[in-house]
Design a protein around this motif. Structure first.
Motif, PDB file in Angstrom:
ATOM      1  N   PRO A 200      35.213  43.795 -61.568  1.00  0.00           N
ATOM      2  CA  PRO A 200      34.725  43.282 -62.857  1.00  0.00           C
ATOM      3  C   PRO A 200      34.264  41.828 -62.787  1.00  0.00           C
ATOM      4  O   PRO A 200      33.368  41.428 -63.536  1.00  0.00           O
ATOM      5  N   THR A 201      34.883  41.027 -61.899  1.00  0.00           N
ATOM      6  CA  THR A 201      34.454  39.629 -61.781  1.00  0.00           C
ATOM      7  C   THR A 201      33.013  39.532 -61.301  1.00  0.00           C
ATOM      8  O   THR A 201      32.280  38.629 -61.701  1.00  0.00           O
ATOM      9  N   TRP A 202      32.597  40.463 -60.433  1.00  0.00           N
ATOM     10  CA  TRP A 202      31.204  40.462 -59.986  1.00  0.00           C
ATOM     11  C   TRP A 202      30.263  40.726 -61.164  1.00  0.00           C
ATOM     12  O   TRP A 202      29.198  40.109 -61.266  1.00  0.00           O
ATOM     13  N   LEU A 203      30.666  41.636 -62.042  1.00  0.00           N
ATOM     14  CA  LEU A 203      29.828  41.941 -63.201  1.00  0.00           C
ATOM     15  C   LEU A 203      29.715  40.728 -64.121  1.00  0.00           C
ATOM     16  O   LEU A 203      28.636  40.435 -64.651  1.00  0.00           O
ATOM     17  N   ARG A 204      30.841  40.008 -64.310  1.00  0.00           N
ATOM     18  CA  ARG A 204      30.794  38.828 -65.166  1.00  0.00           C
ATOM     19  C   ARG A 204      29.924  37.743 -64.555  1.00  0.00           C
ATOM     20  O   ARG A 204      29.154  37.084 -65.259  1.00  0.00           O
ATOM     21  N   VAL A 205      30.030  37.567 -63.239  1.00  0.00           N
ATOM     22  CA  VAL A 205      29.186  36.579 -62.571  1.00  0.00           C
ATOM     23  C   VAL A 205      27.713  36.965 -62.682  1.00  0.00           C
ATOM     24  O   VAL A 205      26.845  36.114 -62.930  1.00  0.00           O
ATOM     25  N   GLY A 206      27.428  38.250 -62.528  1.00  0.00           N
ATOM     26  CA  GLY A 206      26.042  38.694 -62.651  1.00  0.00           C
ATOM     27  C   GLY A 206      25.484  38.433 -64.039  1.00  0.00           C
ATOM     28  O   GLY A 206      24.328  38.002 -64.193  1.00  0.00           O
ATOM     29  N   LYS A 207      26.285  38.659 -65.073  1.00  0.00           N
ATOM     30  CA  LYS A 207      25.810  38.395 -66.428  1.00  0.00           C
ATOM     31  C   LYS A 207      25.632  36.909 -66.680  1.00  0.00           C
ATOM     32  O   LYS A 207      24.717  36.495 -67.400  1.00  0.00           O
ATOM     33  N   VAL A 208      26.514  36.085 -66.074  1.00  0.00           N
ATOM     34  CA  VAL A 208      26.343  34.639 -66.204  1.00  0.00           C
ATOM     35  C   VAL A 208      25.037  34.193 -65.561  1.00  0.00           C
ATOM     36  O   VAL A 208      24.348  33.287 -66.052  1.00  0.00           O
ATOM     37  N   LEU A 209      24.668  34.852 -64.462  1.00  0.00           N
ATOM     38  CA  LEU A 209      23.418  34.509 -63.779  1.00  0.00           C
ATOM     39  C   LEU A 209      22.196  35.105 -64.465  1.00  0.00           C
ATOM     40  O   LEU A 209      21.077  34.942 -63.956  1.00  0.00           O
ATOM     41  N   GLY A 213      20.821  44.838 -67.919  1.00  0.00           N
ATOM     42  CA  GLY A 213      20.147  46.123 -67.848  1.00  0.00           C
ATOM     43  C   GLY A 213      19.835  46.568 -66.429  1.00  0.00           C
ATOM     44  O   GLY A 213      20.694  46.607 -65.543  1.00  0.00           O
ATOM     45  N   LEU A 214      18.547  46.884 -66.192  1.00  0.00           N
ATOM     46  CA  LEU A 214      18.135  47.393 -64.886  1.00  0.00           C
ATOM     47  C   LEU A 214      18.303  46.360 -63.788  1.00  0.00           C
ATOM     48  O   LEU A 214      18.611  46.701 -62.640  1.00  0.00           O
ATOM     49  N   LEU A 219      20.166  44.569 -58.676  1.00  0.00           N
ATOM     50  CA  LEU A 219      20.533  43.409 -57.874  1.00  0.00           C
ATOM     51  C   LEU A 219      22.022  43.318 -57.568  1.00  0.00           C
ATOM     52  O   LEU A 219      22.393  42.635 -56.611  1.00  0.00           O
ATOM     53  N   LEU A 220      22.859  43.980 -58.352  1.00  0.00           N
ATOM     54  CA  LEU A 220      24.297  43.810 -58.152  1.00  0.00           C
ATOM     55  C   LEU A 220      25.039  45.131 -57.973  1.00  0.00           C
ATOM     56  O   LEU A 220      25.681  45.359 -56.946  1.00  0.00           O
ATOM     57  N   ILE A 221      24.939  46.017 -58.961  1.00  0.00           N
ATOM     58  CA  ILE A 221      25.796  47.201 -58.966  1.00  0.00           C
ATOM     59  C   ILE A 221      25.443  48.162 -57.834  1.00  0.00           C
ATOM     60  O   ILE A 221      26.326  48.605 -57.085  1.00  0.00           O
ATOM     61  N   LEU A 222      24.159  48.488 -57.681  1.00  0.00           N
ATOM     62  CA  LEU A 222      23.779  49.435 -56.626  1.00  0.00           C
ATOM     63  C   LEU A 222      24.047  48.891 -55.224  1.00  0.00           C
ATOM     64  O   LEU A 222      24.586  49.616 -54.380  1.00  0.00           O
ATOM     65  N   PRO A 223      23.704  47.618 -54.908  1.00  0.00           N
ATOM     66  CA  PRO A 223      24.084  47.112 -53.577  1.00  0.00           C
ATOM     67  C   PRO A 223      25.585  47.108 -53.335  1.00  0.00           C
ATOM     68  O   PRO A 223      26.044  47.389 -52.232  1.00  0.00           O
ATOM     69  N   ALA A 224      26.374  46.797 -54.385  1.00  0.00           N
ATOM     70  CA  ALA A 224      27.825  46.762 -54.208  1.00  0.00           C
ATOM     71  C   ALA A 224      28.416  48.151 -54.005  1.00  0.00           C
ATOM     72  O   ALA A 224      29.471  48.298 -53.383  1.00  0.00           O
TER      73      ALA A 224
END
Length: 309
Positions: A200-209, A213-214, A219-224
């Motif tokens: 979940p921390t990765w998701l929060r960091v991604g939203k901060v950046l 959506g897609l 850029l984050l979920i599929l590579p992870a």
């Protein structure tokens, strides 16, 4: 009274009078040298020998297993457990296999089966990826069909063939239909599992950046989720390959000399050496594809720093 300087003994140097000690800076060459000491010297000599040892250490267990199978096979043949027309000797099968490889029907059969396998698997990957991403993204959809996907994955693919023949008659479409049903649930479950384990921390960091959506998926979920997704692809290929072999044995399309149809023909003519030769070919093709998947998985592990190159 003015203080007197002590007489006798060595003269004490005044710190202010001593010349300044030059500050020593570490040059880039020295840093490189330190890194080289830490990493160890590069080995340029004996590289071919190291590769040869690595290949041999990986190959000899497989060769030993093959040798043991051949020895047991020969012992069973000599014990006359079955008549030679049903269970021929290993040498007879290998001689027939050599004739099969140079026959004109061999490349044609390989091409037809490979085309069906690749087409069905790619369609299953496309469908399974879309379904997996949607189910992982929307909770109501997961509650509705999440268990259904797992149920489809556990079903034997062969039971779909009567329904596929009823829908599409004896055709290529019937075979592809069952191949997709066999492989797509595994691909979808692999992607769902990978997305579930994204921290979940990765998701929060991604939203901060600013990922939404897609872009968050791309850029984050599929590579992870790639490690689990690749495992799902590997399992999906196994289901697709087994479904295809069953389909080619049951659904024989006229004029299509695939591996399954030629294997069925060998069975009808009681040609046991040719039957076993095709079984060996199918086994070797499965091992080859497994090696390719392992290479992709190892490359991903090296990229993530989980395995030394």
């Amino acid at each position: 009274m003015p203080s007197e300087k002590p007489t006798g003994g060595p003269a004490l140097a005044d710190p202010e009078d001593s010349p300044p000690t030059p500050t020593r800076t570490t040059s880039a060459d020295e840093v490189t040298g330190l890194d080289a000491l830490e990493l160890g010297p590069k080995r340029t000599e004996g590289r071919a020998a190291d590769i040869g040892r690595a290949v041999w250490s990986s190959a000899w267990p497989k060769l030993l297993a093959i040798a043991l199978v051949i020895v047991v096979w020969q012992i069973v043949f000599l014990a006359e457990w079955k008549p030679p027309f049903a269970l021929p000797a290993p040498l007879t099968v290998f001689e027939d296999l050599a004739d099969l490889v140079v026959s004109p029907e061999f490349p044609s059969a390989i091409a037809i089966t490979a085309q069906r396998a690749v087409t069905g698997f790619l369609l299953a990957v496309a469908i399974g990826t879309v379904i997996g991403a949607a189910v992982a993204r929307f909770r109501p959809l997961r509650a509705a069909i999440g268990s259904l996907i797992t149920g489809l994955q556990t079903m034997p693919s062969i039971i779909w063939f009567p329904f596929a023949i009823l829908l599409f008659q004896i055709s290529e479409t019937a075979i592809l239909f069952v191949v997709i049903l066999g492989a797509a649930p595994s691909v979808a479950n692999g992607l769902i599992s990978g997305i579930d384990y994204v921290p979940p921390t990765w998701l929060r960091v991604g939203k901060v950046l600013g990922m939404r959506g897609l872009s968050l998926y791309r850029l984050l979920i599929l590579p992870a989720s790639l490690p689990s997704f690749i495992s799902g692809l590997k399992q999906g290929w196994a289901f697709a390959w087994r479904s295809l072999m069953a389909g080619e044995l049951l659904v024989i399309v006229a004029g299509q000399g695939s591996i399954g149809s030629l294997l069925q023909g060998a069975r009808e003519f009681n040609n046991a050496p040719r039957l076993l030769s095709w079984i060996i070919i199918v086994l070797l093709l499965g091992i080859l594809v497994d090696i390719l998947f392992n290479a992709v998985d190892n490359a991903l592990r090296r990229r993530w720093g989980l395995q030394q190159s």
